[in-house]
Each structure stands twice: as structure tokens, then as C-alpha cells.
Design a protein around this motif. Structure first.
Motif, short mmCIF file in Angstrom:
data_model
loop_
_atom_site.label_atom_id
_atom_site.label_comp_id
_atom_site.label_asym_id
_atom_site.label_seq_id
_atom_site.Cartn_x
_atom_site.Cartn_y
_atom_site.Cartn_z
N LEU A 170 51.26 -12.46 14.45
CA LEU A 170 49.57 -12.73 14.05
C LEU A 170 49.41 -14.03 13.17
O LEU A 170 48.47 -14.66 13.30
N GLY A 171 50.43 -14.58 12.53
CA GLY A 171 50.44 -15.63 11.59
C GLY A 171 49.28 -15.71 10.67
O GLY A 171 49.08 -14.78 10.11
N GLY A 172 48.57 -16.87 10.64
CA GLY A 172 47.45 -17.18 9.70
C GLY A 172 46.23 -16.17 9.97
O GLY A 172 45.61 -16.14 8.82
N LEU A 173 46.30 -15.40 10.99
CA LEU A 173 45.15 -14.65 11.16
C LEU A 173 45.21 -13.51 10.22
O LEU A 173 44.03 -12.96 9.72
N VAL A 174 46.19 -12.95 9.75
CA VAL A 174 46.36 -11.87 8.84
C VAL A 174 45.56 -12.19 7.48
O VAL A 174 44.72 -11.39 7.18
N LYS A 175 45.86 -13.52 7.08
CA LYS A 175 45.13 -13.80 5.69
C LYS A 175 43.70 -14.25 6.15
O LYS A 175 42.72 -13.91 5.22
N ARG A 176 43.42 -14.47 7.07
CA ARG A 176 41.98 -15.00 7.49
C ARG A 176 41.34 -13.85 7.63
O ARG A 176 39.74 -13.84 7.32
N ILE A 177 41.49 -12.68 8.24
CA ILE A 177 40.80 -11.51 8.45
C ILE A 177 40.84 -10.72 7.29
O ILE A 177 39.85 -9.76 6.90
N ALA A 178 41.75 -10.73 6.35
CA ALA A 178 42.13 -9.72 5.09
C ALA A 178 40.62 -9.64 4.28
O ALA A 178 40.24 -8.49 3.96
N PRO A 179 39.87 -10.77 4.09
CA PRO A 179 38.78 -10.76 3.33
C PRO A 179 37.75 -9.87 3.79
O PRO A 179 36.79 -9.34 3.09
N LEU A 180 37.61 -9.59 5.17
CA LEU A 180 36.60 -8.86 5.82
C LEU A 180 36.65 -7.40 5.77
O LEU A 180 35.77 -6.66 6.20
N GLY A 181 37.97 -6.97 5.32
CA GLY A 181 38.13 -5.66 4.92
C GLY A 181 37.78 -4.52 6.25
O GLY A 181 37.66 -3.76 6.05
N VAL A 182 38.54 -5.10 7.50
CA VAL A 182 38.43 -4.29 8.45
C VAL A 182 39.08 -3.10 8.69
O VAL A 182 38.93 -2.23 9.18
N GLY A 183 40.23 -3.05 7.73
CA GLY A 183 40.93 -1.77 7.53
C GLY A 183 40.23 -0.65 7.07
O GLY A 183 40.53 0.66 7.24
N LYS A 184 38.86 -0.75 6.39
CA LYS A 184 38.31 0.13 5.95
C LYS A 184 37.21 0.70 6.81
O LYS A 184 36.50 1.64 6.51
N LEU A 185 37.10 0.16 7.90
CA LEU A 185 35.95 0.56 8.97
C LEU A 185 36.68 1.66 9.57
O LEU A 185 37.93 2.08 9.62
N HIS A 186 35.56 2.64 10.02
CA HIS A 186 36.28 3.70 10.90
C HIS A 186 35.71 3.69 12.60
O HIS A 186 34.84 3.18 12.85
N HIS A 187 36.60 4.35 13.31
CA HIS A 187 36.29 4.23 14.78
C HIS A 187 35.41 5.16 15.07
O HIS A 187 35.11 6.14 14.60
N PHE A 188 34.31 4.54 16.10
CA PHE A 188 32.93 5.22 16.28
C PHE A 188 33.15 5.30 17.91
O PHE A 188 32.81 6.51 18.22
#
Ligand code: FES
Ligand SMILES: [Fe+2]
Length: 377
Positions: A170-188
Motif C-alpha cells: 500500500l506504501g504511501g497510501l496508508v499515511k495519506r488516508i489515515a487522516p480521513l479516519g475511514v476505519g471509523k466508518l460503518h458498512h451500510f
């Protein structure tokens, strides 16, 4: 008589060294020749981390998800020891799929065909009516393992036993997405689209830097500041991003596409992650054959409570409409790519750097895949 080109000739017909200003797309046959699709399956899709499910589906011991990776049946299951494991979902007896459901929970994995059963760790536990069989080692007949790793709420497998770790992939993508907090979202919700086009046509359409948005997606265009749309190519991913404006033309789009910026990540080869405020959808592009692909959309929201149902549903509907607009074009492109009138196309310097990156990465993988299979022969 029409001369059939060799795979080497088809690969050589793309010049990956041209700078964007002079570059062309990969040529038509790359999208239409079954030999290219076969080479992609052996190289690109057998060596990359592929999304197969969500961590929230496999949290408890016994929870599993199944998937296909380049045709290979896969099951990912949480063991009683808490370890997440991946296996080929292929019974060692006569090759049936041991787990038939898309996801679920089980204390043992029992093959529906003749009842062979496997532990959650893949070990073969029992075979009905197998007394008297000689030279059969139960220890050697467990499910065949496959690498599995997780990132945020997403689970990936890699068919290559010596693959680099998921985080390096995933490389730099990990750091780039981290601030968006996508891990806190729930599947719908989930939507799947079967499209009569090569998988790369869908990826190209995604990576044209918004070029098609004002023409094809009037609703979406009304909330994006098109002139400020930016395209950043990183080593093996691309981020397309646009400031948001409060459009008034399309109420459904403007109420469900919010925030300061729209973030559109593409990870080579076939994964997209789209984020707005409190919203993410992932798009997984699966090649079915050279002429068809399936695109799976998973929708995630910050609030999936009863009160948010209607809003979330409206948001999914907006996405569905955009997909409908893309679908017809992608199928028309696939027909055009087969036309004797077409060879390859040029790229907009302002808009189409992402496609250029995609084509170069793909060309590198296919060329090295072909030379390594040639040397193995
Ligand atoms: S194929 Fe699984 S038990 Fe026979
Ligand atoms: Fe589109």
C-alpha cells in the motif's frame, strides 16, 4: 490473410518510456486479446494484495468470508486462537468449495459434498467412511493456506507466498488516508455491477482526472470545483482530488456529497477508495474475462443508525446513478477498442496523468511476467 500478432509484439506496441506529453494509451489489443487477460491473471492479480472482505465480518472466532481472486476460490476465517487465516476454499478430497456462503460463522468447516471437515485453522479433522485407505496422511491434507493481512477495516489476500507485506504494497497510501479516519466508518450497503468491458476500461474511466465529469455526470459536476481538480501520481497509487462547492442544481447530490474536498484514491491495480465527509465507498474491479468485469461497490457511513437510513440510502442512489452514466460509456469504449478504426489514443496532459501511470505500471508487470514465464519454459 490477417496476420495474428504474437504476445511479444502486442506488448512491444506500447512505449512506456514516452513522457506524458508524447504518450499514447495502451493499444486496443491490450483490452481485447485473451492472451493479455491470461498474462494479467498470472502476473498482476497473482502477485498483488486483493481485497476480499471487511475485518468487521471476521471479528469473532469462526466468522468467515469467501471470495474469488483471479478465479481462485478463497476463504478467510478467524480461528479460536483469534488468528485470521486465509485458505484456498478447495476441498482436498474432490475439490468442492468447502464454504459455500459469502460470509457467516461456523465452528468447523464442513465440505457439503462428502462431509470432510476442517478446523478453523485449516487442519483436516475428519473424513467419513475413509477406513482402509492406505498411505493417506491427514496432516498433509489440510486446506492450503494463502497470505491474509488487514488494513483499516479491510482484509486482503495475496496468492504469492513470497509477497511483500500488505503495508509495503500500500506504501504511501496508508499515511495519506489515515487522516480521513475511514476505519471509523460503518458498512451500510453493497452494489455489484457486471459490465461488458475489459476491467481496464473501467479503471481508465476512473483515472481520467475528472475529464468526463462535466460531460457525463452533470449532477456530480455541480458539487466539484472542476478547474481546481488535482491529480497526484505516487509510486503505485494515484490521488485525484477536488475542492467541493455547494451546488444547487442537484439536491440529492449536494446533500449527500459534503465536505471541503472529494478524495478519490486508486491503488494499482484494481481498487478505488472514494471519500467525502462521513462517507467512503470502495470499488473493486474484478476481471471476469477479457470482455467483462464486475465492479463491487461497498458503502460506508459515519452514522448507520435507524435515523440515518434514508440519508444513506439516498447517498447510495446518487452513486448508483453515476455508475449508470459510466456503464454505457464503458461498454461503448469496449466496442470501439475492437474497431479496425482504432489503434491507441493520446492523453490530456492536464487530466490524464493517472491513466499514464496505470498503463506504465501494467506494462512493466506484463513485460516482466512474460520474460519470467519464457525463461521458466
Ligand atoms: S469434495 Fe469435499 S468431501 Fe468430497
Ligand atoms: Fe464517471
Amino acid at each position: 490473410m490477417i496476420k495474428e500478432h504474437s504476445l511479444q509484439e502486442i506488448l512491444a506496441s506500447y512505449d512506456a518510456a514516452s513522457p506524458l506529453q508524447e504518450a499514447s494509451t495502451i493499444p486496443g489489443p491490450w483490452y481485447t486479446d485473451p492472451r493479455i487477460a491470461e498474462l494479467e491473471a498470472k502476473t498482476v492479480f497473482s502477485n498483488s494484495w486483493q481485497l476480499v472482505g471487511r475485518v468487521d465480518q471476521v471479528e469473532k472466532p469462526g466468522q468467515f468470508v469467501t471470495a474469488r481472486v483471479t478465479g481462485e476460490p478463497i476463504v478467510v476465517v478467524r480461528g479460536n486462537d483469534g488468528v485470521l487465516r486465509g485458505f484456498y476454499n478447495v476441498c482436498r478430497h474432490h475439490a468442492a468449495a468447502v464454504v459455500m456462503e459469502e460470509c457467516g460463522i461456523a465452528s468447523i468447516l464442513r465440505c457439503p459434498y462428502h462431509g470432510w471437515n476442517y478446523g478453523l485453522d485449516g487442519s483436516l479433522k475428519g473424513m467419513p467412511e475413509f477406513d482402509g485407505v492406505k498411505n493417506f496422511d491427514r496432516q498433509q491434507n489440510g486446506l492450503v493456506p494463502v497470505k491474509v493481512e488487514v488494513w483499516e477495516n479491510l482484509a486482503f489476500v495475496n496468492l504469492n507466498p513470497t509477497a511483500q507485506p500488505l503495508h509495503s504494497f500500500l506504501g504511501g497510501l496508508v499515511k495519506r488516508i489515515a487522516p480521513l479516519g475511514v476505519g471509523k466508518l460503518h458498512h451500510f450497503d453493497r452494489r455489484a455491477y457486471d459490465i461488458h468491458c475489459n476491467w481496464k476500461v473501467f479503471v481508465d474511466n476512473y483515472l481520467d482526472g475528472g475529464y468526463h465529469v462535466p460531460h457525463l455526470h452533470k449532477g456530480l459536476n455541480s458539487v466539484l470545483d472542476y478547474k481546481e481538480y488535482s491529480i497526484e501520481n505516487e509510486d503505485r497509487y494515484c490521488l485525484q482530488s477536488s475542492p467541493m462547492i455547494s451546488g444547487t442544481e442537484d439536491a440529492a447530490t449536494s446533500s449527500t456529497r459534503k465536505g471541503d474536498r472529494a478524495w478519490y484514491f486508486w491503488k494499482y491495480p484494481n481498487l478505488m477508495i472514494n471519500c467525502y465527509a462521513g462517507y467512503m465507498d470502495t470499488n473493486l474491479v474484478l476481471p471476469l474475462d477479457v470482455d467483462h468485469c464486475r465492479v463491487i461497490f461497498d458503502f460506508f457511513f459515519s452514522d448507520v443508525s435507524e435515523a440515518a437510513q434514508e440519508y444513506n440510502q439516498q447517498s447510495v442512489t446518487v452513486s448508483d446513478r453515476v455508475q449508470g452514466e459510466d456503464l454505457g460509456i464503458c461498454e461503448a469504449v469496449q466496442r470501439g477498442l475492437k474497431s479496425r478504426a482504432y489503434g491507441a489514443g493520446r492523453l490530456s496532459v492536464r487530466r490524464e496523468a493517472g491513466e499514464h501511470l496505470f498503463h506504465r505500471l501494467l506494462a512493466a508487470d506484463l513485460k516482466s511476467g512474460l520474460s519470467s514465464s519464457a525463461s521458466a519454459d
